[in-house]
Design a protein around this motif. Structure first.
Motif, PDB file in Angstrom:
ATOM      1  N   ASP A 109      -0.508  -5.211   4.155  1.00  0.00           N
ATOM      2  CA  ASP A 109      -1.606  -4.335   3.741  1.00  0.00           C
ATOM      3  C   ASP A 109      -2.807  -5.141   3.270  1.00  0.00           C
ATOM      4  O   ASP A 109      -3.953  -4.836   3.620  1.00  0.00           O
ATOM      5  N   TYR A 140      -4.392   5.348  -5.831  1.00  0.00           N
ATOM      6  CA  TYR A 140      -3.173   6.034  -5.416  1.00  0.00           C
ATOM      7  C   TYR A 140      -2.146   5.997  -6.541  1.00  0.00           C
ATOM      8  O   TYR A 140      -2.104   5.043  -7.328  1.00  0.00           O
ATOM      9  N   TYR A 142       1.985   5.896  -7.550  1.00  0.00           N
ATOM     10  CA  TYR A 142       3.096   5.146  -6.949  1.00  0.00           C
ATOM     11  C   TYR A 142       3.869   5.973  -5.918  1.00  0.00           C
ATOM     12  O   TYR A 142       4.699   5.433  -5.183  1.00  0.00           O
ATOM     13  N   ASP A 143       3.580   7.275  -5.869  1.00  0.00           N
ATOM     14  CA  ASP A 143       4.200   8.118  -4.852  1.00  0.00           C
ATOM     15  C   ASP A 143       3.456   8.047  -3.525  1.00  0.00           C
ATOM     16  O   ASP A 143       3.843   8.684  -2.548  1.00  0.00           O
ATOM     17  N   GLY A 144       2.373   7.242  -3.491  1.00  0.00           N
ATOM     18  CA  GLY A 144       1.618   7.069  -2.264  1.00  0.00           C
ATOM     19  C   GLY A 144       0.572   8.139  -2.019  1.00  0.00           C
ATOM     20  O   GLY A 144      -0.098   8.129  -0.978  1.00  0.00           O
ATOM     21  N   LYS A 145       0.387   9.062  -2.958  1.00  0.00           N
ATOM     22  CA  LYS A 145      -0.603  10.124  -2.811  1.00  0.00           C
ATOM     23  C   LYS A 145      -1.883   9.767  -3.547  1.00  0.00           C
ATOM     24  O   LYS A 145      -1.848   9.131  -4.605  1.00  0.00           O
ATOM     25  N   TYR A 171      -8.500   1.377   2.897  1.00  0.00           N
ATOM     26  CA  TYR A 171      -7.519   1.003   1.886  1.00  0.00           C
ATOM     27  C   TYR A 171      -7.950   1.439   0.491  1.00  0.00           C
ATOM     28  O   TYR A 171      -9.106   1.751   0.241  1.00  0.00           O
ATOM     29  N   TYR A 174      -2.818   0.869  -5.698  1.00  0.00           N
ATOM     30  CA  TYR A 174      -1.911   1.484  -6.659  1.00  0.00           C
ATOM     31  C   TYR A 174      -2.404   1.169  -8.075  1.00  0.00           C
ATOM     32  O   TYR A 174      -3.302   0.332  -8.258  1.00  0.00           O
ATOM     33  N   LYS A 180      -3.118  -0.758  -1.009  1.00  0.00           N
ATOM     34  CA  LYS A 180      -2.403   0.219  -0.179  1.00  0.00           C
ATOM     35  C   LYS A 180      -3.267   0.538   1.039  1.00  0.00           C
ATOM     36  O   LYS A 180      -4.380   1.047   0.908  1.00  0.00           O
ATOM     37  N   MET A 182      -4.225   2.526   4.470  1.00  0.00           N
ATOM     38  CA  MET A 182      -4.072   3.861   5.043  1.00  0.00           C
ATOM     39  C   MET A 182      -3.578   3.726   6.479  1.00  0.00           C
ATOM     40  O   MET A 182      -3.494   2.631   7.025  1.00  0.00           O
ATOM     41  N   SER A 183      -3.279   4.860   7.114  1.00  0.00           N
ATOM     42  CA  SER A 183      -2.891   4.812   8.517  1.00  0.00           C
ATOM     43  C   SER A 183      -4.119   4.510   9.369  1.00  0.00           C
ATOM     44  O   SER A 183      -5.259   4.603   8.894  1.00  0.00           O
TER      45      SER A 183
END
Length: 440
Positions: A109, A140, A142-145, A171, A174, A180, A182-183
């Motif tokens: 990442d 973000y 830690y749940d990635g949301k 990006y 956290y 983190k 992104m797609s």
């Protein structure tokens, strides 16, 4: 009035593209927040910087030499800096990154995000905007949301200090500041998030097409442009493969009703496509025809299935346990077709089938392979009462077998399952019949 302007990789491919971006920004003083992707393809034979960084990471992890690959990446950045006469110490930044790569401790990442990071540093100097690292704003959990409260709070800190800011896309971070990613196409999402927290009047997404086209130009010669579309229509088209805007970029602005405008960096005078809560009626009442290949359908058969409470739930639970995404479900009286992405189910297909048959006590279980999905997205069902009949009539006359049909009730949205070999012809015939009013 504040606009957020996001520029994709094709808008940032080389020095000439940087100059076009600057002209666009200077033409409108309300474009105060800019988001950039990484350098795109400068020539047809080039690779996107993001792709090269992914490859470099793979080489690093597998002990393959990446010296030549690194030189290609570094040269792209150095060329832009030199040709634009910028002062940013790119040699030093690249040298520091190369040292980090050699330690082989950097995450994928982090490494891939450096494409946007370095591009943004160059563009911020060129535009005279203040560079703000995305990891300092896009937060973000830690749940990635996405954490909108933290993101909005961080954004306001920088917005109060600086009138014009430039942020790298793709990006965030956290709470511990770990990057983190992104797609793919995530810079669209960055722009949407910033438009939301900035309470922007408009989110401009600058790319290499003059808005949404009614069909893929690789399949249709010079397809017509869509002037207006709704959020829902765009989301459906994006989900089904229309390469205009990342599907996850729609919800952040839709929830607060900020319009999106798709614009062309190479033809900024073109009106593009405006996306909002409601859209004006178009000549065809068709927003687009799109599709994707690479699906299979599992057709579960059982007598009086419709009267068995919880049948579909149990089937979905089995598929969920295999961590497979369900694309569509088409249900009948005594059978149900579950459409799955082929690449996700390949390794566990026969185990999955065995579990479904044993657990649900099926009478039959059939596989339909090599399916392509094609969607026709229209305006209002009330204005398109004959559209579904027209669609099936057009394909029937062309001798195209439609194995699966699903239709929504709100926005008129017809999804068709056809053979992979019929994919291109299906879109061509539908475009000719629905848009041109004739044969392909």
């Amino acid at each position: 009035m504040v606009k957020v302007a996001k520029f994709g990789g094709s808008s940032l491919a080389n020095t000439r593209q940087f100059q076009k971006v600057k002209a666009i920004i200077e033409a409108d003083s309300t474009r105060q927040i800019v988001v950039v992707s990484a350098l795109g393809k400068s020539q047809v034979t080039d690779d996107k910087i993001t792709d090269l960084l992914y490859i470099l990471y793979a080489h690093m992890k597998h002990g393959v030499s990446y010296a030549d690959l690194w030189q290609t990446i570094a040269a792209r950045f150095m060329t832009v800096k030199t040709e634009l006469g910028l002062q940013f110490p790119m040699e030093e930044a690249l040298g520091k990154l190369y040292q980090e790569i050699q330690k082989e401790t950097v995450s994928e990442d982090y490494l891939v995000s450096r494409g946007e990071y370095l591009t943004a540093l160059l563009m911020s100097e060129y535009l005279g905007f203040t560079f703000v690292d995305a990891k300092e704003i896009i937060r973000y959990g830690y749940d990635g949301k996405i954490d909108y409260l933290a993101t909005a709070s961080q954004f306001q800190v920088y917005r109060k200090k600086y009138a014009k800011i430039l942020v790298p896309g793709f990006y965030g971070a956290y709470p511990n500041q770990q990057i983190k990613l992104m797609s793919r196409g995530g810079s669209d999402v960055t722009g949407a998030i910033l438009a939301r927290v900035a309470q922007a009047t408009l989110y401009e997404n600058w790319t290499d097409v003059s808005g949404i086209l009614l069909a893929d130009p690789r399949l249709i010669d010079r397809p017509e442009r869509v002037s207006f579309a709704t959020y829902q229509e765009l989301q459906e088209l994006s989900f089904m493969g229309a390469n205009v805007l990342h599907e996850e970029a729609i919800l952040p602005v839709q929830e607060v009703k900020i319009p999106i405008q798709i614009k062309n960096t190479n033809c900024p005078q073109d009106p593009g496509t405006l996306i909002s809560e409601t859209a004006q009626t178009t000549r065809h009442n068709i927003t687009g025809i799109a599709g994707k290949k690479g699906y299979i359908a599992l057709v579960l058969g059982k007598r009086q299935m419709i009267s068995e409470i919880g049948f579909l739930y149990r089937a979905m639970e089995i598929i969920k346990n295999h961590e497979i995404f369900i694309e569509y479900i088409l249900s009948g009286y005594d059978n149900v077709a579950i459409i799955l992405p082929k690449k996700e189910v390949e390794l566990s297909l026969y185990q999955l089938m065995a579990e479904l048959k044993a657990t649900l006590h099926l009478d039959s279980l059939e596989i339909l392979e090599d399916i392509a999905l094609v969607v026709v997205v229209g305006r209002s069902a009330g204005k398109n009462v004959n559209l579904s009949a027209n669609v099936l009539g057009i394909l029937g006359a062309a001798g195209i077998d439609v194995g699966l049909v699903s239709q929504s009730t709100a926005e008129l949205n017809i999804v068709l399952g056809v053979k992979r070999s019929d994919f291109a012809q299906t879109i061509q015939k539908l475009y000719a019949g629905l848009v041109k009013g004739g044969d392909a």
